[in-house]
Every structure is written in structure tokens, then in C-alpha cells.
Design a protein around this motif. Structure first.
Motif, PDB file in Angstrom:
ATOM      1  N   SER A 135       1.005   1.664   3.074  1.00 19.08           N
ATOM      2  CA  SER A 135       1.377   3.070   3.215  1.00 19.08           C
ATOM      3  C   SER A 135       1.788   3.388   4.652  1.00 19.08           C
ATOM      4  N   ALA A 136       1.079   2.792   5.637  1.00 20.79           N
ATOM      5  CA  ALA A 136       1.415   3.018   7.049  1.00 20.79           C
ATOM      6  C   ALA A 136       2.813   2.504   7.379  1.00 20.79           C
ATOM      7  N   ALA A 137       3.286   1.511   6.597  1.00 20.48           N
ATOM      8  CA  ALA A 137       4.623   0.969   6.816  1.00 20.48           C
ATOM      9  C   ALA A 137       5.669   1.672   5.955  1.00 20.48           C
ATOM     10  N   GLY A 138       5.227   2.666   5.159  1.00 20.59           N
ATOM     11  CA  GLY A 138       6.159   3.420   4.335  1.00 20.59           C
ATOM     12  C   GLY A 138       6.270   2.933   2.908  1.00 20.59           C
ATOM     13  N   CYS A 139       5.458   1.936   2.535  1.00 21.96           N
ATOM     14  CA  CYS A 139       5.539   1.361   1.193  1.00 21.96           C
ATOM     15  C   CYS A 139       4.908   2.277   0.142  1.00 21.96           C
ATOM     16  N   GLN A 140       5.204   1.984  -1.115  1.00 26.50           N
ATOM     17  CA  GLN A 140       4.646   2.708  -2.252  1.00 26.50           C
ATOM     18  C   GLN A 140       3.385   1.977  -2.707  1.00 26.50           C
ATOM     19  N   PRO A 141       2.191   2.604  -2.614  1.00 23.02           N
ATOM     20  CA  PRO A 141       0.942   1.887  -2.887  1.00 23.02           C
ATOM     21  C   PRO A 141       0.585   1.789  -4.362  1.00 23.02           C
ATOM     22  N   HIS A 142       0.168   0.577  -4.765  1.00 24.23           N
ATOM     23  CA  HIS A 142      -0.277   0.323  -6.137  1.00 24.23           C
ATOM     24  C   HIS A 142      -1.587  -0.456  -6.091  1.00 24.23           C
ATOM     25  N   LEU A 143      -2.591   0.033  -6.799  1.00 20.46           N
ATOM     26  CA  LEU A 143      -3.893  -0.625  -6.868  1.00 20.46           C
ATOM     27  C   LEU A 143      -4.039  -1.322  -8.213  1.00 20.46           C
ATOM     28  N   VAL A 144      -4.473  -2.577  -8.194  1.00 18.42           N
ATOM     29  CA  VAL A 144      -4.802  -3.280  -9.438  1.00 18.42           C
ATOM     30  C   VAL A 144      -6.318  -3.408  -9.553  1.00 18.42           C
ATOM     31  N   ARG A 145      -6.809  -3.222 -10.776  1.00 16.73           N
ATOM     32  CA  ARG A 145      -8.264  -3.244 -10.991  1.00 16.73           C
ATOM     33  C   ARG A 145      -8.739  -4.669 -11.288  1.00 16.73           C
ATOM     34  N   THR A 146      -8.366  -5.565 -10.398  1.00 12.30           N
ATOM     35  CA  THR A 146      -8.849  -6.937 -10.418  1.00 12.30           C
ATOM     36  C   THR A 146      -9.518  -7.185  -9.068  1.00 12.30           C
ATOM     37  N   GLY A 147     -10.018  -8.396  -8.840  1.00  6.50           N
ATOM     38  CA  GLY A 147     -10.643  -8.670  -7.552  1.00  6.50           C
ATOM     39  C   GLY A 147     -11.780  -7.707  -7.268  1.00  6.50           C
ATOM     40  N   LYS A 148     -11.809  -7.185  -6.056  1.00  7.19           N
ATOM     41  CA  LYS A 148     -12.887  -6.267  -5.672  1.00  7.19           C
ATOM     42  C   LYS A 148     -12.826  -4.960  -6.450  1.00  7.19           C
ATOM     43  N   ALA A 149     -11.633  -4.506  -6.815  1.00  2.96           N
ATOM     44  CA  ALA A 149     -11.507  -3.249  -7.551  1.00  2.96           C
ATOM     45  C   ALA A 149     -12.084  -3.351  -8.955  1.00  2.96           C
ATOM     46  N   CYS A 161      -8.193   6.431  -4.139  1.00  3.16           N
ATOM     47  CA  CYS A 161      -6.832   6.957  -4.259  1.00  3.16           C
ATOM     48  C   CYS A 161      -6.614   8.208  -3.423  1.00  3.16           C
ATOM     49  N   THR A 162      -7.676   9.000  -3.236  1.00  4.64           N
ATOM     50  CA  THR A 162      -7.519  10.195  -2.406  1.00  4.64           C
ATOM     51  C   THR A 162      -7.278   9.824  -0.941  1.00  4.64           C
ATOM     52  N   GLN A 163      -7.707   8.615  -0.550  1.00  6.40           N
ATOM     53  CA  GLN A 163      -7.510   8.184   0.832  1.00  6.40           C
ATOM     54  C   GLN A 163      -6.094   7.667   1.090  1.00  6.40           C
ATOM     55  N   VAL A 164      -5.397   7.303   0.018  1.00  5.58           N
ATOM     56  CA  VAL A 164      -4.001   6.867   0.142  1.00  5.58           C
ATOM     57  C   VAL A 164      -3.204   7.626  -0.909  1.00  5.58           C
ATOM     58  N   PRO A 165      -2.754   8.839  -0.570  1.00 10.70           N
ATOM     59  CA  PRO A 165      -2.041   9.658  -1.546  1.00 10.70           C
ATOM     60  C   PRO A 165      -0.834   8.927  -2.139  1.00 10.70           C
ATOM     61  N   GLY A 166      -0.626   9.169  -3.435  1.00  7.59           N
ATOM     62  CA  GLY A 166       0.516   8.554  -4.107  1.00  7.59           C
ATOM     63  C   GLY A 166       0.208   7.211  -4.743  1.00  7.59           C
ATOM     64  N   THR A 167      -1.055   6.751  -4.625  1.00  9.84           N
ATOM     65  CA  THR A 167      -1.425   5.455  -5.194  1.00  9.84           C
ATOM     66  C   THR A 167      -1.394   5.503  -6.717  1.00  9.84           C
ATOM     67  N   ARG A 168      -0.758   4.518  -7.308  1.00 10.90           N
ATOM     68  CA  ARG A 168      -0.778   4.334  -8.760  1.00 10.90           C
ATOM     69  C   ARG A 168      -1.766   3.211  -9.077  1.00 10.90           C
ATOM     70  N   VAL A 169      -2.484   3.350 -10.179  1.00 10.68           N
ATOM     71  CA  VAL A 169      -3.504   2.376 -10.559  1.00 10.68           C
ATOM     72  C   VAL A 169      -3.058   1.636 -11.818  1.00 10.68           C
ATOM     73  N   HIS A 170      -3.213   0.304 -11.800  1.00  9.90           N
ATOM     74  CA  HIS A 170      -2.849  -0.543 -12.938  1.00  9.90           C
ATOM     75  C   HIS A 170      -4.022  -1.471 -13.249  1.00  9.90           C
ATOM     76  N   GLN A 171      -4.109  -1.893 -14.486  1.00 13.33           N
ATOM     77  CA  GLN A 171      -5.214  -2.756 -14.893  1.00 13.33           C
ATOM     78  C   GLN A 171      -5.162  -4.092 -14.160  1.00 13.33           C
ATOM     79  N   ASP A 172      -3.968  -4.632 -13.983  1.00 14.56           N
ATOM     80  CA  ASP A 172      -3.802  -5.929 -13.327  1.00 14.56           C
ATOM     81  C   ASP A 172      -2.338  -6.089 -12.931  1.00 14.56           C
TER      82      ASP A 172
END
Length: 203
Positions: A135-149, A161-172
Motif C-alpha cells: 500500500s505504501a508503494a501504491g499497490c492494491q492490497p489483497h489478503l489471503v486467509r492462508t499462512g498466518k492469516a 483490514c481497517t489498518q490498510v484501507p481498500g484491502t480485499r480478502v480471499h480464501q487463498d
């Protein structure tokens, strides 16, 4: 150039609390390599941006890291896909570098290497620092619910997600690939991909 930036541990391969330290410990998450291949076939170039402080901590050396990435490339090639490049930070948190996520240094290197504006380039990761760096570099953030998530509750995901506005969440990563390919077709006014529709029907 259609570019997507992927985290490694916890996004492409299984994460470990004691660090992924060898090719034997590098185990792909089910469906992740196939997802990258599908993105490639849809015209997307994929690069990896990864913190690898195990080098700075003396847990493994560069030859071992290269062997891990050789395994990644070989397994991905069998799926008909490829990673264009792997950008990594070898430093520990105490080094105070600009390339360790959540700092955006790796992403700036990627933008410079490929000569692309990172605005709206998707970045995919499983932890907050991946999204913050992108996000700091201007990218579009996407979180996957794998690994630590994968160990986070819905409430914790919402807080992240509130800490990085615009984040989309995906299962994997597989679900992210489905979304990105469908989203692009929608933006371009193209009909839904019949292959993707068939995949969902079979699932």
C-alpha cells in the motif's frame, strides 16, 4: 505490463514458525502453483517480494535460498507457470533497512526493474506487513486467509483490514486468481470465462 506481486511464505508455500530453512521444508500450499499458472495464462506477470531474515539470522545461506527458489520454479513449470523474479530482503528487523516489509523498498525495486507505475498493481500476502508495504508503494492490497492469516478470527481479519484501507480478502491464492481474472474481464466488458465457471461448478 500486467503485474502481480506475491508474498512467498504463507501465500505460495506453507509457513513455519521456525522459518522455512531448506528445499525440503518448502511445501506449496494446495492450489497455489496452479493459481499462478492460471494468472500467467491470462497474461499476468508474477513476481515475489519476500522477507528472508533467515539469512541475516544465520539459519540458512544464499545457496540454500536459491535451492528453495529452484524448487519453486521447477514445480511451477510443471503446472505451465512461471515467476519472473524473486525480490527478497535478507536483513533482520534490527538492521533498519528499507527493504524489509512493512517498508516499501522491495516494491520500489520491482517498479524500477520493470519500469512500471505500481499504482493499482495487486499485492497479495497473508500478514499485515505485506499489505502495508504494498500500500505504501501504491499497490492494491489483497489478503489471503492462508499462512498466518489462517489462524486469525473474522474479527482479527476485520481489524487488519481497517489498518490498510481498500484491502480485499480471499480464501487463498486460487480464489484471488479467480477474482482477478474475472474482475479484469468485467472491466473490459468481456463475458465470464467459461473455464472459471466450470471450475466453480465442479468445486
Amino acid at each position: 505490463m500486467k503485474l502481480v506481486i506475491l508474498d512467498r511464505d504463507g501465500t505460495i508455500n506453507e509457513d513455519r514458525d521456525d522459518y522455512v530453512k531448506s528445499p525440503d521444508e518448502w511445501i506449496p500450499i494446495p492450489g497455489a502453483l496452479e493459481a499462478i499458472a492460471r494468472l500467467n495464462h491470462a497474461g499476468w506477470h508474477a513476481v515475489v517480494a519476500s522477507n528472508q531474515s533467515g539469512i541475516g539470522r544465520g539459519l540458512f545461506d544464499m545457496s540454500t535460498l536459491n535451492a528453495m527458489h529452484l524448487k519453486l520454479h521447477q514445480l511451477l513449470a510443471k503446472q505451465g507457470g512461471r515467476i519472473d523474479a524473486v525480490f527478497f530482503c535478507p536483513h533482520t528487523p534490527s538492521d533498519g533497512c528499507d527493504c524489509r516489509k512493512p517498508m516499501p523498498g522491495l516494491f520500489k525495486q520491482i517498479g524500477e526493474r520493470y519500469g512500471v507505475d505500481l499504482t493499482q498493481v495487486p499485492v497479495v500476502g497473508d500478514v499485515l506487513r505485506d499489505l502495508q508495504a504494498g500500500s505504501a508503494a501504491g499497490c492494491q492490497p489483497h489478503l489471503v486467509r492462508t499462512g498466518k492469516a489462517a489462524r486469525m478470527s473474522d474479527a482479527q481479519i476485520d481489524e487488519l483490514c481497517t489498518q490498510v484501507p481498500g484491502t480485499r480478502v480471499h480464501q487463498d491464492l486460487d480464489a484471488f486468481a479467480d477474482w482477478l481474472i474475472a474482475h479484469e474481464r468485467e472491466v473490459l466488458g468481456l463475458p465470464a470465462d467459461p473455464e472459471a465457471t466450470g471450475r466453480k461448478r465442479d468445486a
